[in-house]
Design a protein around this motif. Structure first.
Motif, short mmCIF file in Angstrom:
data_model
loop_
_atom_site.label_atom_id
_atom_site.label_comp_id
_atom_site.label_asym_id
_atom_site.label_seq_id
_atom_site.Cartn_x
_atom_site.Cartn_y
_atom_site.Cartn_z
N ARG A 8 0.85 -1.18 0.00
CA ARG A 8 0.00 0.00 0.00
C ARG A 8 0.89 1.24 0.00
NH1 ARG A 8 -5.56 -0.94 1.27
NH2 ARG A 8 -5.93 -3.01 2.18
N ILE A 9 0.50 2.22 -0.75
CA ILE A 9 1.26 3.47 -0.81
C ILE A 9 1.18 4.16 0.55
CG2 ILE A 9 1.43 5.72 -1.95
CD1 ILE A 9 -0.01 4.40 -4.36
N PRO A 10 2.30 4.56 1.12
CA PRO A 10 2.25 5.24 2.43
C PRO A 10 1.40 6.50 2.37
CG PRO A 10 4.51 4.61 1.87
CD PRO A 10 3.68 4.37 0.64
N SER A 63 9.54 6.02 -6.80
CA SER A 63 9.42 4.75 -6.09
C SER A 63 8.61 4.95 -4.80
CB SER A 63 10.80 4.21 -5.75
OG SER A 63 10.71 3.12 -4.86
N ILE A 64 7.64 4.07 -4.55
CA ILE A 64 6.87 4.16 -3.32
C ILE A 64 7.61 3.50 -2.15
CG2 ILE A 64 4.70 4.24 -4.57
CD1 ILE A 64 4.22 1.33 -3.75
N LEU A 65 8.69 2.74 -2.46
CA LEU A 65 9.48 2.11 -1.41
C LEU A 65 10.67 2.97 -1.02
CD1 LEU A 65 9.51 -1.56 -2.78
CD2 LEU A 65 8.26 -0.70 -0.78
N PHE A 66 11.38 3.48 -2.02
CA PHE A 66 12.58 4.29 -1.76
C PHE A 66 12.52 5.56 -2.63
CE2 PHE A 66 13.65 -0.25 -1.48
CZ PHE A 66 13.95 -0.34 -0.13
N PRO A 67 11.67 6.50 -2.23
CA PRO A 67 11.50 7.71 -3.06
C PRO A 67 12.78 8.53 -3.15
CG PRO A 67 10.42 7.97 -0.93
CD PRO A 67 10.84 6.54 -1.01
N VAL A 68 13.09 8.95 -4.35
CA VAL A 68 14.24 9.82 -4.60
C VAL A 68 13.71 11.10 -5.21
CG1 VAL A 68 16.39 10.11 -5.88
CG2 VAL A 68 15.79 7.87 -4.95
N SER A 108 4.20 3.19 -13.33
CA SER A 108 5.05 3.16 -14.54
C SER A 108 5.74 1.82 -14.70
CB SER A 108 6.10 4.28 -14.47
OG SER A 108 6.96 4.10 -13.35
N ASP A 109 5.50 0.86 -13.77
CA ASP A 109 6.13 -0.45 -13.90
C ASP A 109 5.10 -1.54 -13.62
OD1 ASP A 109 5.90 0.17 -11.18
OD2 ASP A 109 7.54 -1.19 -10.64
N ALA A 110 5.38 -2.73 -14.12
CA ALA A 110 4.44 -3.84 -14.00
C ALA A 110 4.26 -4.29 -12.56
CB ALA A 110 4.90 -5.02 -14.86
N ALA A 111 5.28 -4.15 -11.72
CA ALA A 111 5.20 -4.57 -10.33
C ALA A 111 4.44 -3.56 -9.46
CB ALA A 111 6.61 -4.78 -9.76
N GLU A 112 4.09 -2.42 -10.01
CA GLU A 112 3.36 -1.37 -9.32
C GLU A 112 4.11 -0.87 -8.08
OE1 GLU A 112 -0.68 -2.69 -8.65
OE2 GLU A 112 -1.22 -2.33 -10.75
N THR A 113 5.39 -0.59 -8.28
CA THR A 113 6.19 0.00 -7.19
C THR A 113 6.64 1.42 -7.51
OG1 THR A 113 8.28 -0.86 -8.09
CG2 THR A 113 7.06 -2.28 -6.53
#
Length: 755
Positions: free
Chosen positions: A325-327, A449-454, A384-389
């Protein structure tokens, strides 16, 4: 003692003949006016002039008494009769000027209306208009979640944030991105009128309107200061406020008020600030008991960010393909590229003069200005990616400036024609709205990235796609008569003719510039019967007319919206019981409805016709000394009756159709624990749809609020928490890639002193 009862004797005619005479009796107005004495108005006679600020007037309750009151008795009455623009005693309001533009008791108003007074706003520690209206029936606030830019509402299923927000009876147009927003600390009361109001206010949708009533100068000295702070999601915040007022001279002709607040801190989105400064000077001049001039002004500066993030359904309402889930705290913008700034100012006046016991004239005028700038990355286009990250983003930039001039001229006559008692209102109003809007975008922007936003990524400067100069003018002529057919039965008749002109200058492509002129007649008719024991059944039928500003994706001007509603209900306010109950059922249709264009969400399109049918119930009560409560329930059905094949028979997106709420606050009135108080609330919001085909749902949710407080002499300390369980929920989805997280837990500690 109930007010508003007729003091005239009626001839023994049948109800049918009285109804027939009601229309003809308007012709006697000129005779009635000519027969009036030229003597100064007496005190203690029929009801106070509409919009009269009773806290500053000497007139008292209507329909009772026959001469001047002793000064001491008059002063006491002045302080006990509620003004339609003044404070509400507790939670239960008795009067409003929003539904009829006259000083009419709520129990005699044949339309559904709710009043949220200052005491309720303070008890809930509402920081925004959205929060202050969360316990009102028929209204869904916070459609776009935790949005620091604007308050967003639907009334009876229709958007009210664009044309349905008012301040002191004059409209605040929110078109494009030039948003007006008023700090709730500057408000005395909030009045929510449900159903069409075009007959008195002109341009508006049939769902209703929200009128914010500004704090006004006070008769008695007022000294109030407050400090507070707390936590909200990722950010702490703090504020300091003051409210000063009272007489400004020894003769009692001048009164003033100065209100201000400063806020600073964060939001539930990381790195997104929400800072504000608000200042509102006001003064009233009363040279005598018949004339009053009140000047109202304010300035507000906001430095905030975009917190309504337009996130995909997958990853918010449901886990995405990676089980994530998106934070809620994710800044979809950028710490260095997420800006929303606004400056807004208002200046105007309310003038009133009573010529005699019959005629009163008023003029309400205001100039409003807002300038805003927004620059941020926005979601709204999925992953923007198939894994939805990784979130796909684009950059959106807008600079907007709006100027709004309005004037409302009114003449009110209260008289009897020998058969009926009348409260006749005649009006002429004018508004001029000028908008300069410059919108630009970059497609696509850098993904996130929803895991490691830059952050700090840049692609290209935004390219303008809309540079418009829009203008909207409207002139309206209206008349309304509240006719006492009998001592208990009131007939309300009203009609309005509007002339509107809409012009769009396309500065990018001048050949697309266009405009149109429209005119329409709207009307309202209603009956209400007031039993002596407090029961008041009513029925009303009203129409609406809303000229549209702007163009569609092809540069074509929009046709005006139209609407109509039939409403039937019952109000119950037993004398001296301390509570007010309203039940209302309605059938509402809206045509030429604007909605987001599914092929290009940056533009709107007109889908056809939507119908809303439903039922509302509300209770506002002071159940015992120190115990206040509000409760509301709403259920309705929305159906698209004209539109594209995919829309027909479907429910419009992002609108829940079932709402329920209860809020209770108790302060111990005596004993060792005197002054200690506590309470809380529960809010239920039903499910809504995230797509036009109604195949994807946003689930319902329940939120809990709580508060404790302690009053000691002139001090008050309080601790309030909303969404106390910190439930993560999606308030709505406008589309499958445009979902919005609702407010995280907000905790506010405050300390105030009044002397």
């Amino acid at each position: 003692m109930r007010v508003g009862k007729s003091q005239y004797l009626f001839s023994p005619r049948s109800a049918a003949s009285r109804l027939g005479l009601a229309g003809a009796s308007l012709l006697t107005l000129a005779v009635a006016a000519a027969a009036q004495d030229a003597t100064p108005p007496r005190r203690g006679i029929a009801s106070p002039p509409a919009e009269a600020t009773v806290q500053l007037d000497e007139i008292t309750v209507e329909g009772r008494g026959g001469g001047a009151l002793p000064p001491s008795a008059a002063a006491a009455a002045v302080r006990t009769v509620e003004s339609p623009t003044g404070p509400v005693n507790g939670f239960v309001a008795t009067r409003s000027a929003t539904a009829t533009k006259t000083n009419t008791p709520l129990i005699e108003t044949p339309q559904s209306i709710s009043v949220v007074g200052r005491e309720q706003i303070d008890a809930q520690k509402a920081q925004t208009l959205t929060q202050a209206t969360q316990y009102v029936p028929g209204l869904y606030s916070g459609t776009f979640g935790a949005d620091s830019r604007i308050d967003y509402f639907t009334l009876r299923g229709f958007v009210a944030s664009d044309y349905g927000i008012y301040r002191d009876g004059l409209q605040l147009l929110n078109y494009g991105f030039a948003y007006f927003r008023v700090d709730t600390f500057g408000l005395e009361r909030i009045e929510v009128l449900r159903g069409p109001a075009a007959v008195l206010f002109g341009a508006g949708n049939p769902g209703g309107l929200i009128n914010q009533v500004t704090k006004r100068p006070t008769l008695d000295p007022l000294r109030y200061v407050e400090v507070g702070g707390g936590a909200f999601g990722q950010g702490g915040f703090g504020y300091a406020a003051f409210d000063l007022g009272g007489p400004a001279d020894a003769d009692g002709h001048w009164f003033y008020r100065l209100t201000g607040i400063g806020r600073t801190g964060g939001t539930q989105v990381e790195g997104a600030p929400e800072d504000r400064v608000y200042i509102a000077p006001a003064f009233t001049y009363k040279p005598d008991g018949a004339t009053k001039l009140t000047v109202l002004s304010s300035y507000q500066h906001d430095n905030a960010a975009v917190t309504a993030n337009f996130l995909p359904y997958s990853g918010t309402v449901r886990p995405n393909l990676s089980g994530l889930r998106i934070p809620r705290s994710l800044n979809v913008g950028d710490a260095d590229l997420n800006t929303f700034r606004r400056d807004q100012a208002y200046v105007g006046y309310e003038f009133e003069h009573a010529f005699d016991e019959t005629w009163t004239v008023r003029q309400n005028l205001r100039y409003s200005f807002v300038e805003s700038f927004q620059n941020s990355y926005i979601g709204q286009i999925g992953y923007s990616d198939a894994a939805e990250t990784r979130l796909a983003r684009y950059q959106f930039r807008d600079s907007a400036r709006a100027n709004l001039f309005q004037v409302d001229n009114q003449a009110e006559a209260r008289f009897s024609d020998g058969f009926f008692r009348h409260d006749l209102l005649l009006g002429l109003d004018y508004k001029n709205y000028q908008l300069h809007d410059n919108q630009a975008s970059t497609f696509p922007g850098p993904s996130l990235s929803i895991l490691f936003p830059v952050y700090g990524q840049r692609v290209a400067a935004p390219t303008p796609y809309l540079v418009n100069a829009d203008s909207f003018e409207q002139l309206g002529l209206y008349a309304q008569d509240q006719i006492k057919i009998t001592d208990r039965l009131t007939l309300l008749l009203g009609g309005r003719q509007d002339f509107a002109d809409n012009r769009v200058r396309d500065l990018l492509t001048p050949g697309n510039s266009n405009g149109r002129s429209d005119n329409a007649f709207t009307y309202r008719t209603a009956l209400i019967y007031n039993f002596d024991f407090g029961l008041a059944p009513y029925v009303t039928y009203a129409t609406s007319f809303q000229p549209q500003i702007g163009t569609d994706v092809n540069g074509q001007s929009f046709r005006p919206e139209t609407g109509d509603q039939i409403e039937g209900g019952v109000k119950f306010e037993p004398p001296g019981a301390g509570y007010f109950v309203t039940l209302a059922g309605f059938d509402l249709r809206r045509s030429n409805v604007l909605t987001a264009n599914p092929a290009n969400t940056l533009f709107q399109t007109q889908i056809g016709e939507v119908r809303s049918t439903g039922f509302e119930a509300s209770l506002t009560a002071t159940l015992a000394e120190g115990l206040n409560a509000v409760a509301a329930y709403t259920v309705f059905g929305l159906t698209t009756e004209k539109g594209t094949p995919e829309q027909l028979g479907r429910v419009p997106v992002n609108i829940p159709e079932n709402l329920a709420s209860l809020f209770v606050d108790y302060t111990i009135p005596f004993g060792d624990w005197k002054g200690f108080g506590f309470g809380g609330g529960v809010r239920y919001i039903g499910r809504s749809f995230a797509d036009v085909a109604n195949t994807v749902r946003v689930p319902d949710y329940v939120l809990f609020d709580a508060q404790v407080h302690y009053n000691y002499e002139n001090w008050r300390i309080a601790l309030n928490a909303t969404n106390i369980a910190d439930r993560r929920f999606v308030s709505s989805c406008q589309a499958i890639n445009s979902c919005f997280y609702g407010d995280a837990r907000r905790v506010v500690a405050s300390l105030s002193y009044k002397w």
